[in-house]
Motif scaffolding. Structure first.
Motif, short mmCIF file in Angstrom:
data_model
loop_
_atom_site.label_atom_id
_atom_site.label_comp_id
_atom_site.label_asym_id
_atom_site.label_seq_id
_atom_site.Cartn_x
_atom_site.Cartn_y
_atom_site.Cartn_z
N ASP A 7 -12.72 -24.88 -27.33
CA ASP A 7 -11.33 -25.29 -27.58
C ASP A 7 -11.12 -26.68 -27.01
OD1 ASP A 7 -8.42 -24.96 -27.06
OD2 ASP A 7 -8.65 -24.35 -25.24
N ALA A 15 -9.78 -16.29 -23.09
CA ALA A 15 -10.63 -15.53 -23.88
C ALA A 15 -12.10 -15.28 -23.43
CB ALA A 15 -10.84 -16.41 -25.36
N ALA A 69 -11.41 -20.56 -29.77
CA ALA A 69 -10.32 -20.10 -28.51
C ALA A 69 -9.49 -21.09 -28.60
CB ALA A 69 -10.93 -19.97 -27.38
N CYS A 70 -8.79 -21.47 -29.77
CA CYS A 70 -7.62 -22.63 -30.00
C CYS A 70 -6.99 -22.50 -31.13
CB CYS A 70 -8.38 -24.22 -29.87
SG CYS A 70 -7.52 -25.35 -30.04
N ASN A 71 -5.74 -22.32 -30.96
CA ASN A 71 -4.70 -22.30 -32.12
C ASN A 71 -4.97 -23.37 -33.14
OD1 ASN A 71 -3.36 -20.54 -29.65
ND2 ASN A 71 -3.07 -19.49 -31.64
N THR A 94 -8.59 -17.94 -33.74
CA THR A 94 -7.52 -17.38 -32.91
C THR A 94 -6.19 -17.55 -33.59
OG1 THR A 94 -8.56 -17.87 -30.91
CG2 THR A 94 -6.33 -17.79 -30.72
N THR A 178 -3.38 -21.11 -26.42
CA THR A 178 -4.26 -20.42 -25.51
C THR A 178 -4.13 -20.92 -24.16
OG1 THR A 178 -6.07 -22.04 -26.12
CG2 THR A 178 -6.10 -19.97 -27.14
N GLU A 181 -1.48 -18.81 -22.04
CA GLU A 181 -2.04 -17.45 -21.44
C GLU A 181 -2.48 -17.80 -19.90
OE1 GLU A 181 -4.33 -14.82 -23.73
OE2 GLU A 181 -3.97 -16.13 -25.35
N SER A 204 -3.53 -13.80 -27.26
CA SER A 204 -4.70 -13.44 -28.07
C SER A 204 -5.81 -13.10 -27.65
CB SER A 204 -4.86 -14.60 -29.19
OG SER A 204 -3.55 -15.13 -29.84
N ALA A 205 -6.18 -13.55 -26.10
CA ALA A 205 -7.62 -13.47 -25.64
C ALA A 205 -8.22 -12.08 -26.00
CB ALA A 205 -7.52 -13.79 -24.23
#
Length: 261
Positions: A7, A15, A69-71, A94, A178, A181, A204-205
């Protein structure tokens, strides 16, 4: 089993904590790039190069799978990362949880970074998975940065500003970054209306953690008592979890239930 997560910053904690819950015995490699945050202010090429560098740093540790783990990195760099690492290392991206949120009916809101809000990528997801559902896209300037540095006042201001743009009748909020979250309950408290049904938050995790296990042909074994290792890489340097990460339950939990990597 070793799973790497990448990320721009500490958004990967959610995540990583989900992977740790499903498989306490898995070794985790967390690779982020706080020196160059936020990535969203750069060009697509900038994001791709930074994502590739963070993924290469993680790949040097020989993971069995890697989670982006990063949009933002998924939008811009997923094809390049897969071209670099697959098939040797499966790569899991993700995606904002618009599909499950829309399946519950509307209206829904999507909280995301200003760069993602209104983007062709997000609009495409809405078109594909939320047709016929009332959707409000809510930009959240400054929220990811405030979460990254555990800036309590900044988080409060950014959440309040986004909540003011969120219709009062929404039934669900998609957490489209992320980092968000990590402050999910603060978002819930800001958006929940006293007279309304409990608000549903969609992150999304959990989904990416489960997908990583599926790609590896592994099953969840949450009851195992084996503690996996934890390796932390910050902008290419081997470090420990930064102090800001330990202000969140996910960060404290990872430190508590991991042995030194």
């Amino acid at each position: 089993m070793k799973i790497a997560l990448m990320d721009s910053g500490i958004g990967l904690l959610a995540a990583a904590a989900a992977v740790r819950t499903l498989r306490p015995d898995a070794d985790l490699v967390l690779s982020s790039d706080p020196d160059n945050m936020p990535w969203g202010r750069g060009t697509s090429e900038d994001v791709t190069q930074r994502a590739l560098a963070a993924c290469e740093a993680a790949a040097a540790h020989g993971p069995d799978a890697l989670i982006i783990a990063c949009n933002t990195a998924t939008v811009h760099a997923l094809p390049a990362v897969r071209a670099l690492l697959e098939p040797d290392i499966p790569v899991i991206g993700t995606v904002p949880a618009i599909k499950p949120a829309a399946a519950g009916g509307g209206p829904i809101a999507i909280w995301a970074t200003p760069a993602t809000t209104g983007s062709p990528y997000q609009r495409g997801l809405i078109r594909d998975f939320a047709a016929g559902v009332e959707v409000t896209e809510v930009p959240c300037p400054g929220l990811a940065d405030a979460v990254q540095w555990a800036d309590e006042d900044g988080i409060d201001r950014a959440v309040a500003a986004a909540a003011a743009l969120t219709p009062r009748d929404v039934r669900a909020v998609v957490l489209g970054c992320t980092h968000y979250e990590l402050v999910a309950e603060r978002i819930r408290a800001a958006v929940q209306q006293p007279e309304a049904e409990p608000l549903v938050l969609h992150g999304s995790a959990g989904a990416v953690a489960a997908q990583a296990l599926r790609r590896l042909g592994e099953r969840p074994e949450p009851a195992t008592e084996v503690r996996g290792g934890l390796t932390v890489i910050l902008s290419g340097r081997h470090e420990t979890l930064p102090p800001a990460a330990l202000t969140y339950a996910e960060g404290r939990g990872l430190q508590a239930v991991s042995h030194a990597g």
